[in-house]
Design a protein around this motif. Structure first.
Motif, PDB file in Angstrom:
ATOM      1  N   LYS A  99       0.846  -1.203   0.000  1.00 34.42           N
ATOM      2  CA  LYS A  99       0.000   0.000   0.000  1.00 34.42           C
ATOM      3  C   LYS A  99       0.879   1.249   0.000  1.00 34.42           C
ATOM      4  O   LYS A  99       0.665   2.172  -0.775  1.00 34.42           O
ATOM      5  N   SER A 102       2.706   1.593  -3.423  1.00 38.34           N
ATOM      6  CA  SER A 102       1.848   1.944  -4.557  1.00 38.34           C
ATOM      7  C   SER A 102       1.408   3.398  -4.414  1.00 38.34           C
ATOM      8  O   SER A 102       1.257   4.116  -5.389  1.00 38.34           O
ATOM      9  N   ASP A 105       4.150   5.265  -5.898  1.00 34.49           N
ATOM     10  CA  ASP A 105       4.118   5.177  -7.355  1.00 34.49           C
ATOM     11  C   ASP A 105       3.146   6.190  -7.934  1.00 34.49           C
ATOM     12  O   ASP A 105       3.455   6.884  -8.882  1.00 34.49           O
ATOM     13  N   LYS A 106       1.943   6.271  -7.312  1.00 36.11           N
ATOM     14  CA  LYS A 106       0.927   7.196  -7.810  1.00 36.11           C
ATOM     15  C   LYS A 106       1.463   8.610  -7.786  1.00 36.11           C
ATOM     16  O   LYS A 106       1.303   9.361  -8.734  1.00 36.11           O
TER      17      LYS A 106
ATOM     18  N   ASP B  17       6.270  -5.930  -2.095  1.00 38.26           N
ATOM     19  CA  ASP B  17       6.295  -5.192  -3.364  1.00 38.26           C
ATOM     20  C   ASP B  17       7.013  -3.858  -3.258  1.00 38.26           C
ATOM     21  O   ASP B  17       6.418  -2.823  -3.561  1.00 38.26           O
ATOM     22  N   CYS B  18       8.232  -3.850  -2.811  1.00 39.00           N
ATOM     23  CA  CYS B  18       8.973  -2.586  -2.787  1.00 39.00           C
ATOM     24  C   CYS B  18      10.463  -2.893  -2.706  1.00 39.00           C
ATOM     25  O   CYS B  18      10.851  -4.058  -2.587  1.00 39.00           O
TER      26      CYS B  18
END
Lengths: 119, 134
Positions: A99, A102, A105-106, B17-18
């Motif tokens: 979370k 991402s 990233d946004k 995921d990082c």
């Protein structure tokens, strides 16, 4: 299979908890336990009997000495409990990290693709 | 001869995921935001070597859960670990961060887990069940 009330009773006493905690490190004789606790040998023996009846501890004979140890089943339960705790914790961490990154990233994308070009 | 019993370490790993750097930072500095424990308390890893792992309860109690024994960002972190108990019950938890496809693998190894406090951990589920019946 020990009766549940019996198990709870065995577990409720602080000296018995101390005995269980000592037995986790290594199997011990009555004398070894009494040396490390503020209670007499007969008292340790009595507590061990309660723990044995409740299925928390078992007894093993090595030569002429009797050793008491934590029931391996209980140790397996402890392992399972801690294993499950870490599984949940790492899953929570993975979700949190996904979370968070991402979200980054946004923000990066917003900066990377600025305003619509007009022709 | 020793009576010491051998207990295999507990090992768990997860994909994250990082990047490794982000994973290490989020794991430590923001421990309190992802730790799935008691929501009424706050939890913190002081992010440096010898830093403490602290739980603060709503009543203002501060409980030490362990300490940082190795601080090697972004590779590795090692902690002593004795939540809810004193240092007699401390195990060691090592967390390693390695690069893998699309992110990072976080691998956790808990040694001496068998020293965890029995009355708080081992039969927690059982006692909970008993209370529900009573």
């Amino acid at each position: 299979m020990a009766d549940r009330i019996e198990l709870l009773g065995a577990f409720a006493d602080p000296t018995r908890q101390a005995v269980l905690n000592l037995l986790r490190s290594r199997p011990s004789t009555v004398g070894e336990l009494a040396d490390r606790l503020p209670v007499s040998r007969p008292a340790v023996s009595q507590h061990l009997q309660v723990l044995k009846t409740a299925g928390l501890v078992d007894e093993e004979r090595r030569g002429t000495r009797h050793y008491f140890r934590l029931n391996p089943k209980r140790l397996a339960e402890l392992r399972e409990h801690i294993d499950g705790m870490w599984r949940d914790a790492l899953a929570a961490f993975s979700n949190f990290a996904a979370k968070e990154s991402s979200g980054n990233d946004k923000r990066r994308k917003t900066r990377a693709y600025p305003t619509k070009r007009s022709r | 001869m020793t009576n010491e019993e051998k207990h295999e370490p507990i090992r768990q790993s997860v994909h994250v995921d990082c990047s490794r750097e982000d994973a290490f930072r989020l794991f430590t500095e923001r421990f309190g935001e992802w730790w799935p424990g008691d929501a009424d308390s706050t939890h913190e890893i002081e992010p440096w070597k010898d830093g403490k792992i602290v739980q603060r309860t709503p009543s203002g109690d501060e409980r030490e859960w362990g300490a940082v024994t190795a601080w090697d960002p972004p590779d590795r972190l090692e902690l002593t670990w004795h939540p809810g108990a004193n240092t007699d019950h401390a195990g060691t938890v090592e967390i390693e961060f390695t690069v893998e496809a699309d992110g990072t693998r976080v691998t956790l190894t808990h040694t001496d887990w068998h020293l965890a406090q029995v009355d708080l951990v081992c039969f927690a589920g059982f006692v909970h069940e008993m209370m529900a019946v009573a």
